[in-house]
Design a protein around this motif. Structure first.
Motif, PDB file in Angstrom:
ATOM      1  N   ILE A 376       0.835  -1.203   0.000  1.00  0.00           N
ATOM      2  CA  ILE A 376       0.000   0.000   0.000  1.00  0.00           C
ATOM      3  C   ILE A 376       0.873   1.257   0.000  1.00  0.00           C
ATOM      4  O   ILE A 376       0.613   2.217  -0.733  1.00  0.00           O
ATOM      5  CB  ILE A 376      -0.953   0.008   1.213  1.00  0.00           C
ATOM      6  CG1 ILE A 376      -1.815  -1.254   1.213  1.00  0.00           C
ATOM      7  CG2 ILE A 376      -1.821   1.252   1.192  1.00  0.00           C
ATOM      8  CD1 ILE A 376      -2.717  -1.384   0.026  1.00  0.00           C
ATOM      9  N   PHE A 379       2.236   1.794  -3.418  1.00  0.00           N
ATOM     10  CA  PHE A 379       1.225   2.385  -4.303  1.00  0.00           C
ATOM     11  C   PHE A 379       1.113   3.896  -4.051  1.00  0.00           C
ATOM     12  O   PHE A 379       1.032   4.687  -4.993  1.00  0.00           O
ATOM     13  CB  PHE A 379      -0.140   1.728  -4.066  1.00  0.00           C
ATOM     14  CG  PHE A 379      -0.249   0.333  -4.612  1.00  0.00           C
ATOM     15  CD1 PHE A 379       0.596  -0.119  -5.615  1.00  0.00           C
ATOM     16  CD2 PHE A 379      -1.204  -0.557  -4.120  1.00  0.00           C
ATOM     17  CE1 PHE A 379       0.495  -1.401  -6.122  1.00  0.00           C
ATOM     18  CE2 PHE A 379      -1.325  -1.834  -4.619  1.00  0.00           C
ATOM     19  CZ  PHE A 379      -0.462  -2.256  -5.615  1.00  0.00           C
ATOM     20  N   ILE A 403      -3.395  -6.065   2.195  1.00  0.00           N
ATOM     21  CA  ILE A 403      -3.419  -7.126   1.184  1.00  0.00           C
ATOM     22  C   ILE A 403      -2.497  -8.245   1.644  1.00  0.00           C
ATOM     23  O   ILE A 403      -1.268  -8.123   1.617  1.00  0.00           O
ATOM     24  CB  ILE A 403      -2.975  -6.582  -0.191  1.00  0.00           C
ATOM     25  CG1 ILE A 403      -3.890  -5.446  -0.633  1.00  0.00           C
ATOM     26  CG2 ILE A 403      -2.989  -7.710  -1.221  1.00  0.00           C
ATOM     27  CD1 ILE A 403      -3.519  -4.844  -1.956  1.00  0.00           C
ATOM     28  N   VAL A 417       0.121  -2.908 -11.357  1.00  0.00           N
ATOM     29  CA  VAL A 417      -0.467  -1.583 -11.142  1.00  0.00           C
ATOM     30  C   VAL A 417       0.391  -0.509 -11.807  1.00  0.00           C
ATOM     31  O   VAL A 417      -0.127   0.439 -12.415  1.00  0.00           O
ATOM     32  CB  VAL A 417      -0.644  -1.313  -9.643  1.00  0.00           C
ATOM     33  CG1 VAL A 417      -1.083   0.136  -9.400  1.00  0.00           C
ATOM     34  CG2 VAL A 417      -1.659  -2.270  -9.047  1.00  0.00           C
ATOM     35  N   LEU A 435      -6.942   5.088  -7.548  1.00  0.00           N
ATOM     36  CA  LEU A 435      -6.576   3.707  -7.225  1.00  0.00           C
ATOM     37  C   LEU A 435      -7.411   3.271  -6.031  1.00  0.00           C
ATOM     38  O   LEU A 435      -7.317   3.849  -4.948  1.00  0.00           O
ATOM     39  CB  LEU A 435      -5.083   3.599  -6.910  1.00  0.00           C
ATOM     40  CG  LEU A 435      -4.544   2.226  -6.493  1.00  0.00           C
ATOM     41  CD1 LEU A 435      -4.803   1.194  -7.569  1.00  0.00           C
ATOM     42  CD2 LEU A 435      -3.057   2.299  -6.175  1.00  0.00           C
ATOM     43  N   ASN A 436      -8.266   2.268  -6.244  1.00  0.00           N
ATOM     44  CA  ASN A 436      -9.206   1.831  -5.206  1.00  0.00           C
ATOM     45  C   ASN A 436      -8.894   0.394  -4.810  1.00  0.00           C
ATOM     46  O   ASN A 436      -8.757  -0.484  -5.662  1.00  0.00           O
ATOM     47  CB  ASN A 436     -10.644   1.937  -5.726  1.00  0.00           C
ATOM     48  CG  ASN A 436     -11.665   1.699  -4.629  1.00  0.00           C
ATOM     49  OD1 ASN A 436     -11.310   1.504  -3.467  1.00  0.00           O
ATOM     50  ND2 ASN A 436     -12.934   1.724  -4.985  1.00  0.00           N
ATOM     51  N   ILE A 437      -8.787   0.152  -3.490  1.00  0.00           N
ATOM     52  CA  ILE A 437      -8.455  -1.174  -2.974  1.00  0.00           C
ATOM     53  C   ILE A 437      -9.522  -1.571  -1.960  1.00  0.00           C
ATOM     54  O   ILE A 437      -9.808  -0.821  -1.027  1.00  0.00           O
ATOM     55  CB  ILE A 437      -7.070  -1.175  -2.288  1.00  0.00           C
ATOM     56  CG1 ILE A 437      -5.993  -0.682  -3.262  1.00  0.00           C
ATOM     57  CG2 ILE A 437      -6.738  -2.559  -1.751  1.00  0.00           C
ATOM     58  CD1 ILE A 437      -4.690  -0.347  -2.591  1.00  0.00           C
ATOM     59  N   TYR A 444      -9.372  -9.905  -3.357  1.00  0.00           N
ATOM     60  CA  TYR A 444      -9.028  -8.494  -3.220  1.00  0.00           C
ATOM     61  C   TYR A 444      -9.309  -7.842  -4.572  1.00  0.00           C
ATOM     62  O   TYR A 444      -8.955  -8.380  -5.618  1.00  0.00           O
ATOM     63  CB  TYR A 444      -7.540  -8.305  -2.892  1.00  0.00           C
ATOM     64  CG  TYR A 444      -7.114  -8.848  -1.546  1.00  0.00           C
ATOM     65  CD1 TYR A 444      -7.467  -8.199  -0.365  1.00  0.00           C
ATOM     66  CD2 TYR A 444      -6.347 -10.009  -1.463  1.00  0.00           C
ATOM     67  CE1 TYR A 444      -7.070  -8.711   0.866  1.00  0.00           C
ATOM     68  CE2 TYR A 444      -5.939 -10.523  -0.236  1.00  0.00           C
ATOM     69  CZ  TYR A 444      -6.311  -9.869   0.925  1.00  0.00           C
ATOM     70  OH  TYR A 444      -5.918 -10.355   2.135  1.00  0.00           O
ATOM     71  N   TYR A 445      -9.918  -6.674  -4.537  1.00  0.00           N
ATOM     72  CA  TYR A 445     -10.224  -5.937  -5.764  1.00  0.00           C
ATOM     73  C   TYR A 445      -9.372  -4.679  -5.805  1.00  0.00           C
ATOM     74  O   TYR A 445      -9.463  -3.827  -4.914  1.00  0.00           O
ATOM     75  CB  TYR A 445     -11.704  -5.565  -5.818  1.00  0.00           C
ATOM     76  CG  TYR A 445     -12.629  -6.742  -5.905  1.00  0.00           C
ATOM     77  CD1 TYR A 445     -13.093  -7.214  -7.126  1.00  0.00           C
ATOM     78  CD2 TYR A 445     -13.047  -7.403  -4.752  1.00  0.00           C
ATOM     79  CE1 TYR A 445     -13.947  -8.310  -7.200  1.00  0.00           C
ATOM     80  CE2 TYR A 445     -13.896  -8.505  -4.814  1.00  0.00           C
ATOM     81  CZ  TYR A 445     -14.333  -8.954  -6.039  1.00  0.00           C
ATOM     82  OH  TYR A 445     -15.172 -10.028  -6.102  1.00  0.00           O
ATOM     83  N   ILE A 446      -8.533  -4.569  -6.831  1.00  0.00           N
ATOM     84  CA  ILE A 446      -7.690  -3.387  -7.002  1.00  0.00           C
ATOM     85  C   ILE A 446      -8.031  -2.797  -8.362  1.00  0.00           C
ATOM     86  O   ILE A 446      -7.766  -3.400  -9.403  1.00  0.00           O
ATOM     87  CB  ILE A 446      -6.191  -3.751  -6.936  1.00  0.00           C
ATOM     88  CG1 ILE A 446      -5.878  -4.442  -5.608  1.00  0.00           C
ATOM     89  CG2 ILE A 446      -5.326  -2.519  -7.113  1.00  0.00           C
ATOM     90  CD1 ILE A 446      -4.479  -5.001  -5.521  1.00  0.00           C
ATOM     91  N   SER A 447      -8.641  -1.605  -8.347  1.00  0.00           N
ATOM     92  CA  SER A 447      -9.060  -0.985  -9.602  1.00  0.00           C
ATOM     93  C   SER A 447      -8.282   0.304  -9.840  1.00  0.00           C
ATOM     94  O   SER A 447      -8.028   1.074  -8.908  1.00  0.00           O
ATOM     95  CB  SER A 447     -10.563  -0.698  -9.586  1.00  0.00           C
ATOM     96  OG  SER A 447     -10.893   0.204  -8.560  1.00  0.00           O
ATOM     97  N   THR A 498      -9.617  -3.521 -13.510  1.00  0.00           N
ATOM     98  CA  THR A 498      -9.764  -4.141 -12.197  1.00  0.00           C
ATOM     99  C   THR A 498      -8.972  -5.428 -12.149  1.00  0.00           C
ATOM    100  O   THR A 498      -9.069  -6.285 -13.041  1.00  0.00           O
ATOM    101  CB  THR A 498     -11.241  -4.431 -11.882  1.00  0.00           C
ATOM    102  OG1 THR A 498     -11.989  -3.238 -11.995  1.00  0.00           O
ATOM    103  CG2 THR A 498     -11.390  -4.997 -10.471  1.00  0.00           C
TER     104      THR A 498
END
Length: 505
Positions: A376, A379, A403, A417, A435-437, A444-447, A498
């Motif tokens: 994180i 990022f 995560i 990413v 960036l959304n986690i 885990y959804y990372i968009s 995503t």
């Protein structure tokens, strides 16, 4: 030309159906009938592919029409879809299905529901017609051969002796009453050792009380036919042979069942080729798994080497440059000549630039913050660098999320990413990157989402020179950690990519 028949006493309803069919089924001729009797006459005469039938009609209602059509040999195989306002009543629907209707649609109906029901009925009829023709062809073939045998036994035996298949017949108890001479050439068994001596279940080696009944046994019990049922026989010489077996029930003039007749084809060569092909496919899949595993290991080795080089740059070259900068800066005093002072300052600036570039190179090779503070934080640092160097506004949502995946896979996710962020900088012309986690039940959804120009997704998703290999690289990395990837975009509405990472057990 294929035809579709609609039976309804309302001209308005028929006109509506006509317009629907003209729009969605232009290859079909639309037939209409305003009464049940007229509909029956048209169905028998024209043999349509499907019938749409109203229920509430004078003189003869839809249930009576359906029951009549399903009893007629000429129309009993035509799918019937009942369309009525009574469709909401379960008793009426049950009544319609009991008289032979294949489907039931309630009025008022949606065009999409009607089309879906029609498409399903047409598909089923197409398959049933194909199977029916195949069964008829098989029955005609076997009957033709049987008639030739009854007309001229000698000629039949000559043909049978040189055929590539053998024919067989069993009585109502399942004991062989006839096998053609070709059986000796195919299975190395003399006919007299089979006729009157062997039961068909034992001969075909399908008798197994521990498992469910085979198709051959069920067909005999139900007195139905079967086509191309494949069996593997073990011969007395321990060799194995594959046969495709087809058969049908035989009845006398009083409709009493008295046995089965059929034909067996030797398909050993084809089956061996199929087995070899399947084996090769399995080997290819195993090789693919090994290649994926090797690719993962190579990537991890590459990342470890990147980290080693980055640490050397930081600990060796970076420290040396910093020390040189400090020492060079310390020799400037009041007694130094202006020329020398200028050279020292310019050299110090160059050293400072070299230190900055080496630090950037270190982070590009392997960001220390990833290993020291986690994914994180890495990022967050990456987004800050984008804002600083490219003037694009960034936002990180869910930065408190943890995560929890294998540490060696953190670099995979970071690279994925980073690749998505780089694509946005190069192509999206965006003003904002988000960036959304967040954590779901399984993933885990990372968009990564931008407000840029977007694009229209092509039908062909193969890698292209316009950036497709970047996406291919992302998919390959995700495949290593059993992840998934989805991308949504429209022209003028930005892009949202995503990444789904499975939760660790």
């Amino acid at each position: 030309m294929k035809k579709i028949l609609a039976i309804d006493d309302s001209e308005i309803n028929l006109e509506l159906l006509f317009r629907i069919f003209k729009l969605h089924y232009p290859e079909y001729q639309f037939l209409k009938a305003l009464s049940g009797k007229q509909g029956i006459d048209l169905a028998i005469k024209e043999r349509p592919e499907i019938i749409l039938l109203d229920i509430i009609m004078p003189e003869m209602n839809g249930y009576e029409v359906c029951k009549f059509l399903k009893k007629e040999a000429a129309t009993q195989d035509i799918p019937i879809i009942m369309i009525s306002a009574l469709g909401q009543n379960s008793e009426e629907r049950t009544k319609g299905l009991n008289v032979g209707a294949d489907a039931f649609i309630s009025k008022p109906f949606s065009q999409s529901e009607l089309r879906a029901q029609i498409n399903v009925a047409l598909r089923i009829k197409k398959v049933e017609d194909l199977l029916r023709k195949r069964n008829e062809s098989l029955e005609l073939f076997i009957k033709d051969q049987t008639n030739k045998y009854l007309q001229n036994e000698e000629r039949f035996l000559q043909i049978s002796a040189h055929a590539l298949e053998f024919y067989w017949e069993v009585d109502s108890k399942g004991v062989f009453t006839y096998v053609s001479p070709a059986i000796e050439k195919i299975l190395f068994i003399e006919p007299h050792k089979v006729i009157g001596e062997m039961h068909y279940l034992d001969f075909f080696q399908v008798r197994d009380w521990k498992t469910k009944k085979s198709k051959i046994e069920l067909s005999f019990i139900e007195r139905s036919g079967f086509n191309d049922f494949e069996i593997e026989l073990k011969l007395s010489n321990k060799e194995k042979i594959w046969l495709a077996v087809s058969g049908f029930a035989v009845f006398d003039k009083k409709n009493s069942f008295y046995g089965f007749r059929g034909v067996c084809y030797d398909i050993t060569t084809r089956k061996n080729a199929e087995i070899a092909l399947n084996k090769n496919v399995r080997q290819i899949k195993n090789y693919q798994k090994k290649l994926k595993k090797l690719n993962t290991e190579i990537t991890l080795v590459e990342e470890r080497e990147r980290r080693r080089i980055a640490e050397n740059l930081h600990d060796s070259l970076g420290q040396t440059l910093s020390l040189a900068f400090i020492k060079l800066s310390s020799i400037v005093d009041e007694n130094t000549s202006p020329h020398v002072s200028t050279v020292i300052v310019e050299t110090s600036d160059l050293l400072d630039k070299a230190i900055s570039e080496s630090r950037t190179l270190t982070y590009d090779l392997s960001p220390p913050i990833l290993y020291e503070l986690g994914l994180i934080a890495a990022f967050k640092w990456k987004l800050e660098q984008i804002s600083k160097n490219n003037g694009i506004q960034t936002a990180l949502l869910g930065e408190n999320q943890n995560i929890n995946i294998k540490k060696e896979f953190n670099i995979f996710l970071y690279r994925i990413v980073s690749e998505l962020l780089t694509n946005i900088i190069k192509h999206a012309n965006a003003n904002l990157i988000t960036l959304n986690i967040h954590k779901g039940k399984k993933y885990y959804y990372i968009s990564v989402e931008d407000d840029g120009i977007g694009y229209r997704k092509p039908r062909n998703q193969k890698a292209t020179k316009e950036g497709g290999f970047g996406l291919l690289s992302i998919i390959e990395r995700l495949d290593s950690i059993k992840g998934q990837f989805n991308i949504e975009s429209e022209p003028g509405k930005g892009t949202k990519a995503t990444v789904l990472i499975p939760l660790e057990e």
